[in-house]
Design a protein around this motif. Structure first.
Motif, short mmCIF file in Angstrom:
data_model
loop_
_atom_site.label_atom_id
_atom_site.label_comp_id
_atom_site.label_asym_id
_atom_site.label_seq_id
_atom_site.Cartn_x
_atom_site.Cartn_y
_atom_site.Cartn_z
N VAL A 234 -11.52 -2.53 -0.02
CA VAL A 234 -10.34 -1.95 0.08
C VAL A 234 -9.68 -1.97 -1.35
CG1 VAL A 234 -8.15 -2.14 1.25
CG2 VAL A 234 -10.36 -2.42 2.46
N ILE A 235 -9.06 -0.95 -1.65
CA ILE A 235 -8.30 -0.96 -3.17
C ILE A 235 -6.92 -1.56 -3.03
CG2 ILE A 235 -7.55 1.33 -3.06
CD1 ILE A 235 -9.22 -0.48 -6.04
N GLY A 236 -6.49 -1.61 -1.78
CA GLY A 236 -5.00 -2.11 -1.64
C GLY A 236 -4.33 -1.33 -0.57
N LYS A 260 -8.87 -5.75 -2.56
CA LYS A 260 -7.69 -6.07 -3.34
C LYS A 260 -6.29 -6.52 -2.77
CE LYS A 260 -5.94 -4.07 -7.83
NZ LYS A 260 -5.77 -2.87 -8.72
N LYS A 261 -5.82 -7.55 -3.18
CA LYS A 261 -4.65 -7.91 -2.27
C LYS A 261 -3.26 -7.70 -3.17
CE LYS A 261 -7.46 -10.03 0.73
NZ LYS A 261 -7.26 -11.43 0.93
N ILE A 262 -3.19 -6.21 -3.17
CA ILE A 262 -1.89 -6.01 -3.78
C ILE A 262 -1.47 -4.80 -2.73
CG2 ILE A 262 -2.99 -3.88 -5.18
CD1 ILE A 262 -0.87 -4.33 -7.12
N ILE A 263 0.11 -4.73 -2.59
CA ILE A 263 0.48 -3.51 -1.63
C ILE A 263 1.76 -3.13 -2.33
CG2 ILE A 263 2.03 -3.41 0.37
CD1 ILE A 263 0.61 -6.04 1.38
N ALA A 264 1.71 -1.90 -2.82
CA ALA A 264 2.60 -1.06 -3.18
C ALA A 264 3.78 -0.71 -1.98
CB ALA A 264 2.45 0.35 -3.87
#
Length: 374
Positions: A234-236, A260-264
């Motif tokens: 998962v890319i985010g 990838k633990k990023i959230i826009a």
């Protein structure tokens, strides 16, 4: 003789209705053009500014001309522009609202608007102004989330879409205007999209390119998403809509190192009932501070990063040229990118802009509110 211009002016910070009055016609500077506006769309920041007055976005003065989304015809071209000519049909994300624009001449709630070349794309004759004007701001916001450095940093979209690379992305609020654009962009970049929306909009989001769609009202929503994402890369996530940030954090906290633990994030909570006076407004803002503190604590606990998306930032970096100059012209002309969601046309003429703002503020589902100007 210069064309005669009119605008729907926000006259003062008193939450009063917009007033249709004469406005100056302004010629473009280098890298800019003037459009004769064929149709305009309204966005949450428009009615939010009208509601908040001088409390928020304080760089704007009164009277002011709001509006960001426009489709229309080029009538005058500034120095250095070679990509367009007078008579071209285009869409544009006008930037008068933002700090780097910051002038009413670049607002769209008028008959003639100054726009910038790097935020403008041609549209095919088969695409009406009413349908086309739903694209710009939502597309810009989605691009800022998906492609900018320190956000999700996906490879740029291609036309035809890039082959699927085996990676997944979670995009909540898939039937919103930003969601509709984000799904198409992510698919064009080669990603498998998992999204949320109401069940009645499943066919819409899947037509746009989503591989999985889950009902946001389902009591098993979180478990359903995790079941799809737990064994894949998962890319985010791109969080759009109420409760989307919390949902995305809850999901990501249960995924392993392949995520990838990023959230826009494109949304923050708005109260169900509007604040009726300054005391209630500032109480609400204090509550938002508490919400942000809660999200920060969850980030730290789960090792997740969230970043709020400023929807026009691509106008200040190379991404604007990549999307409006490189990707959208061919994608729109070839049918690989569609105007979505459908417009909800309120009427024809600037006198309908306030009605459009009020309609949007009350809430619409899988539609973008539009006013026709010709």
């Amino acid at each position: 003789m210069a064309p005669i211009n009119q605008a729907a002016w926000l006259m003062a910070p008193d939450k009063g209705p917009l007033e249709v009055k004469p406005a100056p016609y302004t010629s473009p500077d280098a890298g800019q053009m003037v459009l004769k506006n064929g149709a305009i769309a309204v966005n949450p920041i428009d009615w939010a500014k009208q509601f908040c007055g001088e409390k928020k976005w304080k760089w704007m003065t009164f009277p002011w001309i709001l509006g960001e989304d426009v489709a229309g015809e080029v009538v005058e071209i500034g120095e250095g522009i070679t990509r367009f000519k007078v008579g071209d049909r285009v869409i544009s994300h006008a930037v008068g609202f933002y700090v780097f624009g910051n002038r009413p001449e670049e607002g769209t709630f008028q008959l003639y608007t100054i726009v910038r070349e790097n935020m403008t794309a041609p549209i095919p004759d088969s695409l009406s102004y009413e349908k086309a004007c739903v694209i710009p701001l939502a597309c810009s916001a989605a691009c800022c989330a998906l492609y900018q450095k320190t956000y999700l940093e996906l490879p740029y979209p291609t036309c035809p879409p890039a082959p699927l690379n085996g990676q997944y992305i979670l995009i909540t609020g898939g039937a919103t205007s930003v969601g509709c654009n984000a799904i198409q962009l992510a698919r064009a970049s080669g990603y498998k999209v998992v999204t949320t929306c109401s069940e009645r909009n499943f066919s819409l989001v899947k037509k746009l390119g989503a591989l999985y769609a889950f009902d946001y009202a389902s009591p098993s929503l979180q478990e359903n998403i995790i079941a799809v994402l737990k064994e894949v890369e998962v890319i985010g996530a791109f969080a759009i809509g109420p409760g989307s940030v919390e949902l995305s954090i809850d999901v990501m906290s249960q995924l392993g190192d392949s995520c990838k633990k990023i959230i826009a994030k494109a949304s923050f909570p708005w109260p169900k009932e509007d604040p009726v006076d300054d005391d209630e407004y500032w109480a609400y803002m204090k509550w938002v501070d508490g919400w942000n503190d809660k999200i920060s604590a969850l980030e730290e606990k789960h090792g997740i990063t969230t970043r709020f998306v400023e929807g026009a930032e691509l106008g200040r970096n190379e991404l604007g040229k990549v999307i409006y100059g490189g990707f959208l012209p061919g994608a729109l002309a070839g049918g690989g990118y569609v105007a979505a969601p459908e417009p909800q046309v309120i009427g024809q003429g600037l006198q309908h802009v306030q009605e459009a703002l009020d309609t949007h503020k009350r809430g619409v589902s899988a539609r973008k509110v539009v006013v026709r100007l010709e």
